[in-house]
Write a protein that holds these residues in place. Structure first.
Motif, PDB file in Angstrom:
ATOM      1  N   ALA A   6      36.597 -74.750 -72.446  1.00 35.51           N
ATOM      2  CA  ALA A   6      36.885 -73.428 -71.887  1.00 35.51           C
ATOM      3  C   ALA A   6      36.117 -72.346 -72.635  1.00 35.51           C
ATOM      4  O   ALA A   6      35.602 -71.400 -72.035  1.00 35.51           O
ATOM      5  N   GLY A   7      36.018 -72.493 -73.971  1.00 38.26           N
ATOM      6  CA  GLY A   7      35.251 -71.535 -74.759  1.00 38.26           C
ATOM      7  C   GLY A   7      33.788 -71.533 -74.372  1.00 38.26           C
ATOM      8  O   GLY A   7      33.165 -70.471 -74.212  1.00 38.26           O
ATOM      9  N   LEU A   8      33.219 -72.721 -74.195  1.00 41.51           N
ATOM     10  CA  LEU A   8      31.842 -72.823 -73.739  1.00 41.51           C
ATOM     11  C   LEU A   8      31.690 -72.202 -72.352  1.00 41.51           C
ATOM     12  O   LEU A   8      30.684 -71.561 -72.036  1.00 41.51           O
ATOM     13  N   GLY A   9      32.730 -72.385 -71.522  1.00 37.13           N
ATOM     14  CA  GLY A   9      32.698 -71.819 -70.177  1.00 37.13           C
ATOM     15  C   GLY A   9      32.619 -70.301 -70.184  1.00 37.13           C
ATOM     16  O   GLY A   9      31.956 -69.694 -69.333  1.00 37.13           O
ATOM     17  N   TYR A  10      33.286 -69.663 -71.157  1.00 37.30           N
ATOM     18  CA  TYR A  10      33.232 -68.195 -71.242  1.00 37.30           C
ATOM     19  C   TYR A  10      31.825 -67.705 -71.554  1.00 37.30           C
ATOM     20  O   TYR A  10      31.436 -66.611 -71.138  1.00 37.30           O
ATOM     21  N   LEU A  11      31.055 -68.505 -72.290  1.00 32.58           N
ATOM     22  CA  LEU A  11      29.669 -68.137 -72.571  1.00 32.58           C
ATOM     23  C   LEU A  11      28.878 -68.063 -71.268  1.00 32.58           C
ATOM     24  O   LEU A  11      28.135 -67.088 -71.030  1.00 32.58           O
ATOM     25  N   PHE A  12      29.041 -69.068 -70.409  1.00 28.97           N
ATOM     26  CA  PHE A  12      28.325 -69.069 -69.127  1.00 28.97           C
ATOM     27  C   PHE A  12      28.867 -67.985 -68.190  1.00 28.97           C
ATOM     28  O   PHE A  12      28.101 -67.361 -67.448  1.00 28.97           O
ATOM     29  N   LYS A  13      30.182 -67.753 -68.223  1.00 32.93           N
ATOM     30  CA  LYS A  13      30.752 -66.698 -67.389  1.00 32.93           C
ATOM     31  C   LYS A  13      30.190 -65.332 -67.773  1.00 32.93           C
ATOM     32  O   LYS A  13      29.911 -64.495 -66.910  1.00 32.93           O
ATOM     33  N   GLY A  14      30.053 -65.108 -69.079  1.00 31.85           N
ATOM     34  CA  GLY A  14      29.498 -63.839 -69.537  1.00 31.85           C
ATOM     35  C   GLY A  14      28.056 -63.660 -69.090  1.00 31.85           C
ATOM     36  O   GLY A  14      27.667 -62.563 -68.652  1.00 31.85           O
ATOM     37  N   GLN A  15      27.258 -64.722 -69.181  1.00 29.20           N
ATOM     38  CA  GLN A  15      25.865 -64.626 -68.738  1.00 29.20           C
ATOM     39  C   GLN A  15      25.788 -64.412 -67.225  1.00 29.20           C
ATOM     40  O   GLN A  15      24.932 -63.664 -66.739  1.00 29.20           O
ATOM     41  N   ARG A  16      26.695 -65.041 -66.484  1.00 33.22           N
ATOM     42  CA  ARG A  16      26.715 -64.826 -65.027  1.00 33.22           C
ATOM     43  C   ARG A  16      27.108 -63.395 -64.700  1.00 33.22           C
ATOM     44  O   ARG A  16      26.580 -62.797 -63.765  1.00 33.22           O
ATOM     45  N   TRP A  17      28.046 -62.842 -65.497  1.00 36.84           N
ATOM     46  CA  TRP A  17      28.484 -61.470 -65.225  1.00 36.84           C
ATOM     47  C   TRP A  17      27.322 -60.495 -65.369  1.00 36.84           C
ATOM     48  O   TRP A  17      27.112 -59.630 -64.515  1.00 36.84           O
TER      49      TRP A  17
END
Length: 282
Positions: A6-17
């Motif tokens: 989930a933590g790794l997922g937030y990294l990708f979510k931030g880049q997508r944002w």
């Protein structure tokens, strides 16, 4: 393990944002660019003057003959430049966050607004925010240095020092990088540094999962500049998971109808009419 992912997922979510909000991506790169230009200037000066620094640091070698004098002073020059590069690598994110405090405050606010349930803007002067950020960053750097000394000594352990210790070092650095990046969003929610550290320790795999990947990414300074806005956006999304902001009325489940006329204190309401039973009983 699920929290790590989930933590790794937030990294990708931030880049997508930031990819969906290109203007904010460019806006968020400004502090990293300013810091990078400053660090390049300092490192260039360090390289140019490293020979003079080596001469100043080794007066005992003035009378030495060739090749020993050259070997010692070349080694000192390399050590000076290498130490400067390592220090730049360790401090780059902290300095960028300090320089970019107003920028990242606006970026965090925009991320919160786009996702809903945004906290109220803190009534704190900019100079005080910068002072608190500098103090907190220094405290984090001291903690990182303490862990660094321990890990450096453990690096001399055969086999373990060359395999396990580097992996632990990345995880430790990742945790503290998450502490730094999430500081802006959690400060907006009213959490002091001790509370933030305690909160992230309780969700350690989440914090490490987010930060460890960034540590590897940030080994390349140019990628640091490109990825920093998304890292701040991802840290804001992570902070929303750690400390969600309740909408008005969520806590008690009430609505505006609870305060509608009909109570004894409501103006223009005749005594005893439309009054709840709880108020009629003496």
């Amino acid at each position: 393990m699920r929290d790590f992912g989930a933590g790794l997922g937030y990294l990708f979510k931030g880049q997508r944002w930031v990819a969906r909000h290109g203007r904010w991506w460019a806006f968020g790169m400004i502090p990293a660019l300013i810091t990078l230009v400053g660090y390049v200037a300092v490192m260039t000066a360090l390289i140019v003057w490293s020979g003079d620094i080596a001469d100043w640091a080794t007066p005992f070698a003035d009378g030495w003959g060739s090749p020993w004098q050259g070997l010692v002073r070349d080694a000192v020059s390399v050590a000076v430049v290498g130490s400067g590069g390592l220090l730049a690598l360790v401090t780059f994110t902290a300095v960028t966050l300090l320089v970019g405090q107003p920028f990242y405050e606006s970026l965090c606010e925009k991320v919160d607004e786009s996702e809903g349930s945004a906290p109220a803007k803190p009534e704190v002067p900019l100079w005080r925010e910068l002072l608190v950020s500098a103090r907190d960053s220094l405290a984090v750097l001291l903690r990182v240095a303490a862990f660094g000394v321990v890990l450096f000594l453990c690096g001399f352990i055969p086999v373990v020092g060359q395999t396990v210790v580097p992996a632990i070092g990345i995880c430790v650095s990742g945790y503290f990088l998450t502490v730094e990046l999430s500081a802006v969003a959690l400060q907006r929610r009213g959490f002091a540094q001790k509370e933030r550290l305690r909160m992230l320790r309780r969700r350690l795999p989440l914090a490490v999962g987010f930060g460890a990947a960034l540590v590897l990414l940030f080994l390349v300074p140019f990628l640091t500049v490109l990825a920093m806005p998304g890292a701040v956006a991802g840290a804001t999304l992570l902070a929303r998971d750690l400390a969600p902001v309740e909408e008005p009325g969520e806590e008690d489940g009430g609505t505006d109808e609870d305060d509608a006329p009909g109570t004894p204190d409501a103006p223009g309401t005749p005594d005893g009419q439309d009054t709840p039973d709880a108020f009629r009983k003496s």
